[in-house]
Design an enzyme around this catalytic site. Structure first.
Site: not given
Ligand code: 5GP
Ligand code: ZN
Length: 115
Positions: A30-31, A87, A96, A100, A102
């Site tokens: 993750d950025i 999420n 986004v 995905h 996390h």
């Protein structure tokens, strides 16, 4: 989905620091990490959210969690423990819209829900 951020990272059109890749599942850091180790694990197939999976995606969802298991081991966070968060939808904070997981871990001390 040409304009999807994560599809572009998967295709190499935008940069990503990958930690795992097979034909169906990818994972990259993750950025904006919310834990010492914060990786996003996702299907290559563009699915908007968990609410958009179909019966035919069952095997893919299993592969997604098996990849989480492997990556946690590979990154050395499996033994101490980690969180898995998905999420779904705006109220949850999903930003986004490419499904995905996390994968969060690497804390020195036990945490309780804070991410
Ligand atoms: P969401 O809120 O949709 O569940 O999570 C989206 C995540 O994607 C956030 O944690 C955010 O930091 C991360 N993110 C947003 N843009 C980028 C990007 O360009 N590259 C990477 N690696 N992560 C991103
Ligand atoms: Zn996508």
């Amino acid at each position: 989905m040409q304009d999807c951020l994560f599809c572009q990272i998967i295709k190499g059109k935008l940069p990503g620091k990958f930690v795992y890749r097979d034909t169906k599942i990818v994972a990259f850091y993750d950025i904006n990490p919310k834990a010492p180790v914060h990786v996003l694990v996702l299907p290559v197939k563009h699915i908007k959210s968990l609410q958009d999976i179909k019966g035919e995606d069952g095997e893919l969802m299993g592969r997604l969690l098996l990849a989480v298991n492997k990556i946690a081991k590979k990154l050395g966070i499996a033994q101490d423990g980690y969180k898995v968060i998905v999420n779904n939808g705006q109220a949850s904070g999903q930003l986004v819209f490419h499904l995905h997981v996390h994968l969060l871990g690497g804390w020195k001390q036990s945490v309780h829900w804070e991410v």
